[in-house]
Design a protein around this motif. Structure first.
Motif, PDB file in Angstrom:
ATOM      1  N   UNK A  41       7.536 -12.522  12.017  1.00 25.56           N
ATOM      2  CA  UNK A  41       6.918 -13.526  11.083  1.00 25.56           C
ATOM      3  C   UNK A  41       5.597 -13.405  11.197  1.00 25.56           C
ATOM      4  N   UNK A  42       4.934 -12.302  11.833  1.00 23.54           N
ATOM      5  CA  UNK A  42       3.531 -12.355  11.921  1.00 23.54           C
ATOM      6  C   UNK A  42       2.751 -11.422  10.923  1.00 23.54           C
ATOM      7  N   UNK A  43       1.535 -11.559  10.717  1.00 22.39           N
ATOM      8  CA  UNK A  43       1.105 -10.717   9.624  1.00 22.39           C
ATOM      9  C   UNK A  43       0.998  -9.234   9.970  1.00 22.39           C
ATOM     10  N   UNK A  44       1.239  -8.449   9.086  1.00 22.28           N
ATOM     11  CA  UNK A  44       1.077  -6.974   8.919  1.00 22.28           C
ATOM     12  C   UNK A  44      -0.421  -6.712   8.390  1.00 22.28           C
ATOM     13  N   UNK A  45      -1.098  -5.801   9.211  1.00 23.80           N
ATOM     14  CA  UNK A  45      -2.329  -5.211   8.606  1.00 23.80           C
ATOM     15  C   UNK A  45      -2.510  -3.869   8.967  1.00 23.80           C
ATOM     16  N   UNK A  46      -2.237  -3.041   7.974  1.00 23.85           N
ATOM     17  CA  UNK A  46      -2.222  -1.625   8.037  1.00 23.85           C
ATOM     18  C   UNK A  46      -3.574  -1.110   8.844  1.00 23.85           C
ATOM     19  N   UNK A  47      -3.903   0.164   9.299  1.00 24.95           N
ATOM     20  CA  UNK A  47      -4.953   0.703   9.658  1.00 24.95           C
ATOM     21  C   UNK A  47      -5.238   0.452  10.997  1.00 24.95           C
TER      22      UNK A  47
ATOM     23  N   UNK B 148       0.786  -1.176  -0.092  1.00 25.91           N
ATOM     24  CA  UNK B 148      -0.077   0.015   0.188  1.00 25.91           C
ATOM     25  C   UNK B 148       0.870   1.246   0.109  1.00 25.91           C
ATOM     26  N   UNK B 149       0.445   2.257  -0.675  1.00 30.53           N
ATOM     27  CA  UNK B 149       1.080   3.462  -0.628  1.00 30.53           C
ATOM     28  C   UNK B 149       0.822   4.324   0.630  1.00 30.53           C
ATOM     29  N   UNK B 150       1.334   5.479   0.761  1.00 32.93           N
ATOM     30  CA  UNK B 150       1.251   6.287   1.691  1.00 32.93           C
ATOM     31  C   UNK B 150      -0.488   6.741   1.790  1.00 32.93           C
ATOM     32  N   UNK B 151      -0.838   7.312   0.843  1.00 33.29           N
ATOM     33  CA  UNK B 151      -2.180   7.747   0.814  1.00 33.29           C
ATOM     34  C   UNK B 151      -3.348   6.599   1.132  1.00 33.29           C
ATOM     35  N   UNK B 152      -3.075   5.363   0.495  1.00 34.72           N
ATOM     36  CA  UNK B 152      -3.979   4.399   0.757  1.00 34.72           C
ATOM     37  C   UNK B 152      -3.881   4.016   2.160  1.00 34.72           C
TER      38      UNK B 152
ATOM     39  N   UNK C 201       6.834   1.344  11.641  1.00 37.38           N
ATOM     40  CA  UNK C 201       7.509   0.406  12.622  1.00 37.38           C
ATOM     41  C   UNK C 201       6.801  -0.712  12.889  1.00 37.38           C
ATOM     42  N   UNK C 202       5.295  -0.711  12.680  1.00 35.14           N
ATOM     43  CA  UNK C 202       4.592  -1.912  12.937  1.00 35.14           C
ATOM     44  C   UNK C 202       4.956  -3.060  11.817  1.00 35.14           C
ATOM     45  N   UNK C 203       5.170  -2.531  10.600  1.00 39.52           N
ATOM     46  CA  UNK C 203       5.320  -3.216   9.523  1.00 39.52           C
ATOM     47  C   UNK C 203       6.730  -4.196   9.836  1.00 39.52           C
ATOM     48  N   UNK C 204       7.806  -3.326  10.152  1.00 39.51           N
ATOM     49  CA  UNK C 204       9.091  -3.898  10.438  1.00 39.51           C
ATOM     50  C   UNK C 204       9.031  -5.008  11.753  1.00 39.51           C
TER      51      UNK C 204
ATOM     52  N   UNK D  67       2.050  12.409   9.245  1.00 36.33           N
ATOM     53  CA  UNK D  67       3.820  11.888   9.142  1.00 36.33           C
ATOM     54  C   UNK D  67       3.736  10.819  10.426  1.00 36.33           C
ATOM     55  N   UNK D  68       3.442  11.017  11.583  1.00 31.31           N
ATOM     56  CA  UNK D  68       3.327  10.287  12.786  1.00 31.31           C
ATOM     57  C   UNK D  68       2.831   8.987  12.660  1.00 31.31           C
ATOM     58  N   UNK D  69       1.473   8.871  11.996  1.00 34.38           N
ATOM     59  CA  UNK D  69       0.954   7.702  11.752  1.00 34.38           C
ATOM     60  C   UNK D  69       1.541   6.722  10.610  1.00 34.38           C
ATOM     61  N   UNK D  70       2.307   7.538   9.569  1.00 35.00           N
ATOM     62  CA  UNK D  70       2.999   6.734   8.712  1.00 35.00           C
ATOM     63  C   UNK D  70       4.110   6.165   9.309  1.00 35.00           C
ATOM     64  N   UNK D  71       4.924   6.828  10.274  1.00 33.86           N
ATOM     65  CA  UNK D  71       6.156   6.478  11.142  1.00 33.86           C
ATOM     66  C   UNK D  71       5.635   5.242  11.826  1.00 33.86           C
TER      67      UNK D  71
END
Length: 79
Positions: free
Chosen positions: A66-72, A1-5, A57-60, A49-53
């Motif tokens: 080895x767990x699933x990353x789900x944005x939002x 997903x990109x930043x705006x999504x 960190x959550x994605x990393x 900017x903070x939400x993206x940061x």
């Protein structure tokens, strides 16, 4: 997903970012809730900017563990 999504996954309202209060009122979303002793709960708000940061960190962390990353999901209460 990109930043705006990723940003589109959140509800935004004007507020003061917990890390950038000098910016004044900017679009923010709830990134946490604190419960000071003897006081009502307080929403901690973050700017784009903070939400993206935080999402980065959550994605990393998910990739390392080895767990699933789900944005939002920043600001959701874990149970």
């Amino acid at each position: 997903m990109d930043r705006q999504q990723i940003l589109d996954l959140y509800d935004w309202d004007d507020g003061v970012c917990f890390r950038h209060p000098a910016k004044g009122e900017v679009p923010t979303t709830v990134v946490g809730v604190i419960h000071p002793r003897g006081e009502a709960q307080y929403e901690v708000r973050g700017c784009e900017d903070c939400v993206i940061a935080i999402e980065d960190a959550r994605r990393e962390t998910a990739a390392r563990s080895g767990s699933e990353y789900r944005p939002g999901r920043v600001g959701e209460v874990s149970r």
